[in-house]
Design a protein around this motif. Structure first.
Motif, PDB file in Angstrom:
ATOM      1  N   PRO A  90       0.826  -1.210   0.000  1.00 27.54           N
ATOM      2  CA  PRO A  90       0.000   0.000   0.000  1.00 27.54           C
ATOM      3  C   PRO A  90       0.863   1.265   0.000  1.00 27.54           C
ATOM      4  O   PRO A  90       1.860   1.360   0.719  1.00 27.54           O
ATOM      5  CB  PRO A  90      -0.804  -0.112   1.299  1.00 27.54           C
ATOM      6  CG  PRO A  90      -0.811  -1.570   1.614  1.00 27.54           C
ATOM      7  CD  PRO A  90       0.517  -2.080   1.155  1.00 27.54           C
ATOM      8  N   THR A  91       0.459   2.232  -0.792  1.00 27.62           N
ATOM      9  CA  THR A  91       1.193   3.489  -0.885  1.00 27.62           C
ATOM     10  C   THR A  91       0.290   4.525  -1.548  1.00 27.62           C
ATOM     11  O   THR A  91      -0.931   4.367  -1.578  1.00 27.62           O
ATOM     12  CB  THR A  91       2.510   3.299  -1.664  1.00 27.62           C
ATOM     13  OG1 THR A  91       3.220   4.533  -1.698  1.00 27.62           O
ATOM     14  CG2 THR A  91       2.281   2.795  -3.070  1.00 27.62           C
ATOM     15  N   PHE A  92       0.892   5.578  -2.087  1.00 27.98           N
ATOM     16  CA  PHE A  92       0.144   6.607  -2.812  1.00 27.98           C
ATOM     17  C   PHE A  92       0.717   6.716  -4.215  1.00 27.98           C
ATOM     18  O   PHE A  92       1.933   6.811  -4.395  1.00 27.98           O
ATOM     19  CB  PHE A  92       0.248   7.956  -2.096  1.00 27.98           C
ATOM     20  CG  PHE A  92      -0.379   7.946  -0.731  1.00 27.98           C
ATOM     21  CD1 PHE A  92      -1.729   8.203  -0.570  1.00 27.98           C
ATOM     22  CD2 PHE A  92       0.379   7.656   0.388  1.00 27.98           C
ATOM     23  CE1 PHE A  92      -2.318   8.173   0.683  1.00 27.98           C
ATOM     24  CE2 PHE A  92      -0.194   7.632   1.650  1.00 27.98           C
ATOM     25  CZ  PHE A  92      -1.547   7.885   1.796  1.00 27.98           C
ATOM     26  N   GLU A 112      -3.267   9.670  -5.237  1.00 28.58           N
ATOM     27  CA  GLU A 112      -4.427   8.846  -4.884  1.00 28.58           C
ATOM     28  C   GLU A 112      -3.941   7.604  -4.155  1.00 28.58           C
ATOM     29  O   GLU A 112      -2.790   7.188  -4.304  1.00 28.58           O
ATOM     30  CB  GLU A 112      -5.223   8.456  -6.129  1.00 28.58           C
ATOM     31  CG  GLU A 112      -4.421   7.717  -7.179  1.00 28.58           C
ATOM     32  CD  GLU A 112      -5.218   7.468  -8.461  1.00 28.58           C
ATOM     33  OE1 GLU A 112      -6.403   7.127  -8.350  1.00 28.58           O
ATOM     34  OE2 GLU A 112      -4.632   7.623  -9.552  1.00 28.58           O
ATOM     35  N   GLY A 113      -4.817   7.004  -3.370  1.00 29.61           N
ATOM     36  CA  GLY A 113      -4.428   5.849  -2.589  1.00 29.61           C
ATOM     37  C   GLY A 113      -4.284   4.600  -3.431  1.00 29.61           C
ATOM     38  O   GLY A 113      -5.066   4.356  -4.343  1.00 29.61           O
ATOM     39  N   TYR A 114      -3.263   3.810  -3.112  1.00 30.28           N
ATOM     40  CA  TYR A 114      -3.082   2.485  -3.704  1.00 30.28           C
ATOM     41  C   TYR A 114      -3.123   1.478  -2.563  1.00 30.28           C
ATOM     42  O   TYR A 114      -2.189   1.384  -1.765  1.00 30.28           O
ATOM     43  CB  TYR A 114      -1.756   2.376  -4.460  1.00 30.28           C
ATOM     44  CG  TYR A 114      -1.503   0.985  -5.018  1.00 30.28           C
ATOM     45  CD1 TYR A 114      -1.983   0.630  -6.270  1.00 30.28           C
ATOM     46  CD2 TYR A 114      -0.845   0.027  -4.258  1.00 30.28           C
ATOM     47  CE1 TYR A 114      -1.794  -0.655  -6.769  1.00 30.28           C
ATOM     48  CE2 TYR A 114      -0.653  -1.262  -4.744  1.00 30.28           C
ATOM     49  CZ  TYR A 114      -1.132  -1.592  -5.999  1.00 30.28           C
ATOM     50  OH  TYR A 114      -0.954  -2.874  -6.479  1.00 30.28           O
ATOM     51  N   GLY A 115      -4.216   0.717  -2.456  1.00 25.53           N
ATOM     52  CA  GLY A 115      -4.352  -0.266  -1.391  1.00 25.53           C
ATOM     53  C   GLY A 115      -4.862   0.361  -0.109  1.00 25.53           C
ATOM     54  O   GLY A 115      -5.098   1.562  -0.014  1.00 25.53           O
ATOM     55  N   GLY A 116      -5.014  -0.475   0.912  1.00 26.42           N
ATOM     56  CA  GLY A 116      -5.586  -0.045   2.181  1.00 26.42           C
ATOM     57  C   GLY A 116      -4.523   0.330   3.185  1.00 26.42           C
ATOM     58  O   GLY A 116      -4.243  -0.406   4.130  1.00 26.42           O
ATOM     59  N   VAL A 268      -4.826  -4.393  -4.389  1.00 25.87           N
ATOM     60  CA  VAL A 268      -6.011  -3.789  -4.999  1.00 25.87           C
ATOM     61  C   VAL A 268      -6.878  -4.843  -5.694  1.00 25.87           C
ATOM     62  O   VAL A 268      -7.625  -4.524  -6.625  1.00 25.87           O
ATOM     63  CB  VAL A 268      -5.621  -2.658  -5.985  1.00 25.87           C
ATOM     64  CG1 VAL A 268      -5.053  -1.473  -5.226  1.00 25.87           C
ATOM     65  CG2 VAL A 268      -4.629  -3.140  -7.035  1.00 25.87           C
ATOM     66  N   GLY A 269      -6.782  -6.087  -5.246  1.00 30.40           N
ATOM     67  CA  GLY A 269      -7.718  -7.100  -5.719  1.00 30.40           C
ATOM     68  C   GLY A 269      -7.191  -8.144  -6.675  1.00 30.40           C
ATOM     69  O   GLY A 269      -7.892  -9.107  -6.994  1.00 30.40           O
ATOM     70  N   SER A 270      -5.988  -7.976  -7.205  1.00 31.51           N
ATOM     71  CA  SER A 270      -5.323  -8.987  -8.054  1.00 31.51           C
ATOM     72  C   SER A 270      -5.961  -9.173  -9.422  1.00 31.51           C
ATOM     73  O   SER A 270      -5.578 -10.071 -10.167  1.00 31.51           O
ATOM     74  CB  SER A 270      -5.281 -10.355  -7.343  1.00 31.51           C
ATOM     75  OG  SER A 270      -4.521 -10.295  -6.166  1.00 31.51           O
ATOM     76  N   GLY A 271      -6.916  -8.306  -9.799  1.00 29.25           N
ATOM     77  CA  GLY A 271      -7.630  -8.521 -11.054  1.00 29.25           C
ATOM     78  C   GLY A 271      -6.995  -7.865 -12.254  1.00 29.25           C
ATOM     79  O   GLY A 271      -7.690  -7.249 -13.070  1.00 29.25           O
ATOM     80  N   THR A 272      -5.690  -8.001 -12.414  1.00 26.42           N
ATOM     81  CA  THR A 272      -4.968  -7.428 -13.547  1.00 26.42           C
ATOM     82  C   THR A 272      -4.244  -8.549 -14.290  1.00 26.42           C
ATOM     83  O   THR A 272      -4.166  -9.680 -13.819  1.00 26.42           O
ATOM     84  CB  THR A 272      -3.933  -6.390 -13.072  1.00 26.42           C
ATOM     85  OG1 THR A 272      -2.999  -7.048 -12.195  1.00 26.42           O
ATOM     86  CG2 THR A 272      -4.604  -5.252 -12.315  1.00 26.42           C
ATOM     87  N   LYS A 273      -3.678  -8.210 -15.428  1.00 27.17           N
ATOM     88  CA  LYS A 273      -2.970  -9.221 -16.220  1.00 27.17           C
ATOM     89  C   LYS A 273      -1.741  -9.752 -15.502  1.00 27.17           C
ATOM     90  O   LYS A 273      -1.242 -10.835 -15.832  1.00 27.17           O
ATOM     91  CB  LYS A 273      -2.567  -8.645 -17.577  1.00 27.17           C
ATOM     92  CG  LYS A 273      -1.560  -7.510 -17.508  1.00 27.17           C
ATOM     93  CD  LYS A 273      -1.268  -6.937 -18.887  1.00 27.17           C
ATOM     94  CE  LYS A 273      -0.244  -5.813 -18.831  1.00 27.17           C
ATOM     95  NZ  LYS A 273      -0.726  -4.652 -18.043  1.00 27.17           N
ATOM     96  N   ALA A 404       1.661  -3.721  12.766  1.00 32.73           N
ATOM     97  CA  ALA A 404       1.538  -2.496  11.952  1.00 32.73           C
ATOM     98  C   ALA A 404       1.440  -2.795  10.467  1.00 32.73           C
ATOM     99  O   ALA A 404       1.987  -2.051   9.639  1.00 32.73           O
ATOM    100  CB  ALA A 404       2.694  -1.530  12.233  1.00 32.73           C
ATOM    101  N   MET A 405       0.734  -3.869  10.110  1.00 30.07           N
ATOM    102  CA  MET A 405       0.573  -4.189   8.683  1.00 30.07           C
ATOM    103  C   MET A 405      -0.085  -3.026   7.948  1.00 30.07           C
ATOM    104  O   MET A 405      -1.034  -2.424   8.433  1.00 30.07           O
ATOM    105  CB  MET A 405      -0.261  -5.463   8.518  1.00 30.07           C
ATOM    106  CG  MET A 405      -0.385  -5.935   7.078  1.00 30.07           C
ATOM    107  SD  MET A 405      -1.319  -7.471   6.914  1.00 30.07           S
ATOM    108  CE  MET A 405      -0.147  -8.652   7.579  1.00 30.07           C
ATOM    109  N   HIS A 406       0.431  -2.720   6.779  1.00 30.98           N
ATOM    110  CA  HIS A 406      -0.014  -1.641   5.891  1.00 30.98           C
ATOM    111  C   HIS A 406       0.379  -0.259   6.394  1.00 30.98           C
ATOM    112  O   HIS A 406      -0.091   0.746   5.877  1.00 30.98           O
ATOM    113  CB  HIS A 406      -1.520  -1.708   5.610  1.00 30.98           C
ATOM    114  CG  HIS A 406      -1.892  -2.859   4.725  1.00 30.98           C
ATOM    115  ND1 HIS A 406      -3.113  -2.949   4.102  1.00 30.98           N
ATOM    116  CD2 HIS A 406      -1.193  -3.957   4.330  1.00 30.98           C
ATOM    117  CE1 HIS A 406      -3.163  -4.059   3.387  1.00 30.98           C
ATOM    118  NE2 HIS A 406      -2.000  -4.687   3.518  1.00 30.98           N
ATOM    119  N   SER A 407       1.241  -0.194   7.399  1.00 28.62           N
ATOM    120  CA  SER A 407       1.935   1.040   7.719  1.00 28.62           C
ATOM    121  C   SER A 407       3.127   1.170   6.771  1.00 28.62           C
ATOM    122  O   SER A 407       3.617   0.163   6.256  1.00 28.62           O
ATOM    123  CB  SER A 407       2.434   1.005   9.174  1.00 28.62           C
ATOM    124  OG  SER A 407       3.333   2.063   9.422  1.00 28.62           O
TER     125      SER A 407
END
Length: 443
Positions: A90-92, A112-116, A268-273, A404-407
């Motif tokens: 996760p990042t921006f 914009e946000g990337y991930g949670g 972000v859901g893994s729904g990419t190529k 601290a996951m996703h920190s």
């Protein structure tokens, strides 16, 4: 032979170096490819015909942010031992035309946000920019990795005097308002594209596209009264990716093809190529079978005798919030490998895959712990149940415990990286076969 503190610390320091050199998913995969090449792996391309030989070691890239490595012991192999993990965190993400002028005295960047992600830890720390840039070179469009290896940005907090409730109420951060980093002092010619062009030695007009992200500049650190802990960016999931690379680089199994799959876009859901939901893994395994002359019927048999380890970290019990954990399954840092399960099948572990992997760990004398979410605090999903939609095999979800996951600065145990490498190495040495209804042979 008992593992020493020095060995644990060395593995942790090596991981921190890998993370430091992997400021984006593109850098992480480039570093993975370099590790594999040093270990004797050869690159294949999806756009070319494959020649796979017995004893060969190979890897293939997709999108520059996903990688699958494999080694073929013999063309009469009996199945696949697969470890999957992911390259992103996760990042921006920096938007196009990012500069925002504020009262002619500041320039901020539009993100914009990337991930949670956890937003609060991103404030008031040195940040930089990393990712990829697509550049025109004659008639070609060329990808270049970009990392400003210096402090470039800062997301600055509002002073307590102007927000008296900051420490009394939970802050609701708005990315478009609160999380924009300061980039410059408002000079009109201070543009990101100019800075990129100067860094890469290209013309501004030749920059055709970018995938750029904010990067925490803090390096990894070992700490604690006896150096029991460490903190670093991107432990989720570069710890698992690094461990799988170490394990496959050193692994051998005369009866199984060893596979390490590093996917992108899990956050972000893994729904990419290039994500776990794509056909990437399935296509690679089919092409291995075809290149080794296996028939369609043999493919089905090989798939039934294959096993996947979905490796993505889980949560340790937090000392300030012990009530957030499950009341009977209490994983801790330095306590061993997590086996993760969930009734909603966000994790793929079932009794079969749990039993098989526990047996592997026990034979290798590697400790394990059970992770389940608190029943009233639902957790996230991971890779196994997604990649299994394309290539269905017995799968266990594992990881290492962390805090601290996703920190942008996460925390783990110093013992954990080496124990994970050892666990993955033990899995790669094992041949798992279903020998009857509900019976499994583990050799």
């Amino acid at each position: 032979m008992e593992t020493t503190q020095m060995q644990y610390e060395k593995a942790t320091e090596d991981l921190c170096t890998f993370i430091e050199n992997s400021p984006s998913c593109y850098h992480a995969v480039a570093n993975a490819a370099s590790m594999l090449e040093r270990a004797g792996f050869c690159e294949l391309r999806e756009s070319e015909q494959w020649k796979v030989e017995a004893g060969g070691k190979y890897f293939v890239l997709r999108n520059g942010s996903a990688l699958i490595a494999f080694s073929v012991p013999d063309k009469h192999y009996g199945g696949f031992n697969i470890i999957s993990n992911h390259s992103d965190s996760p990042t921006f993400k920096i938007k196009e035309h990012a500069e925002i002028q504020v009262e002619n005295h500041y320039t901020t960047l539009n993100v914009e946000g990337y991930g949670g992600m956890l937003c609060a830890p991103w404030f008031d720390r040195p940040l930089s920019i990393a990712g990829r840039v697509l550049v025109r070179e004659g008639k070609k469009v060329v990808t270049k990795l970009l990392y400003f290896d210096r402090d470039v940005l800062n997301i600055v907090n509002l002073a307590i005097h102007m927000n008296r409730q900051a420490n009394k109420e939970g802050a609701g951060y708005r990315i478009q308002k609160d999380m924009l980093p300061i980039f410059s002092d408002g000079e009109k010619d201070a543009t990101l594209s100019r800075m990129i062009a100067e860094e890469l030695g290209v013309g501004e007009k030749d920059i055709l596209g970018t995938d750029l992200f904010l990067v925490n500049r803090m390096k990894g650190s070992i700490w604690g009264d006896k150096r029991q802990f460490y903190s670093a960016p991107k432990i989720d999931d570069l710890q698992c990716a690094y461990a799988s690379l170490r394990a496959i680089a050193e692994g051998e199994n005369p009866h199984r093809v060893l596979v390490s799959a590093i996917f992108d876009n899990e956050e972000v859901g893994s729904g990419t190529k290039q994500g776990a939901l794509s056909d990437f893994l399935c296509n690679v395994l089919l092409r291995i079978n075809d290149a080794c002359g296996r028939t369609a019927e043999e493919r089905f048999i090989l798939q039934s005798n294959s096993f996947m380890v979905s490796a993505d970290n889980g949560h340790a019990i937090h000392p300030n919030y012990p009530d957030k954990g499950d009341p009977t399954n209490r994983p801790y840092l330095n306590g061993g490998v997590l086996i993760k399960s969930a009734a909603n099948q966000k994790y793929t572990t079932d009794a079969v895959s749990e039993a098989v992997f526990k047996e592997i760990l026990e034979r290798a004398e590697i400790p394990c712990q059970i992770f389940t979410n608190h029943s009233d605090v639902p957790g996230g999903s991971t890779l196994g149940n997604l990649s299994g939609q394309q290539f269905s095999v017995n799968t266990v979800d594992i990881g290492m415990p962390q805090l601290a996951m996703h920190s942008p600065y996460e925390t783990g145990g110093v013992k954990d990286t080496l124990q994970l490498i050892m666990a993955m190495a033990a899995f790669y040495k094992t041949a798992i076969s279903e020998t009857g209804r509900g019976e499994y042979e583990i050799n």
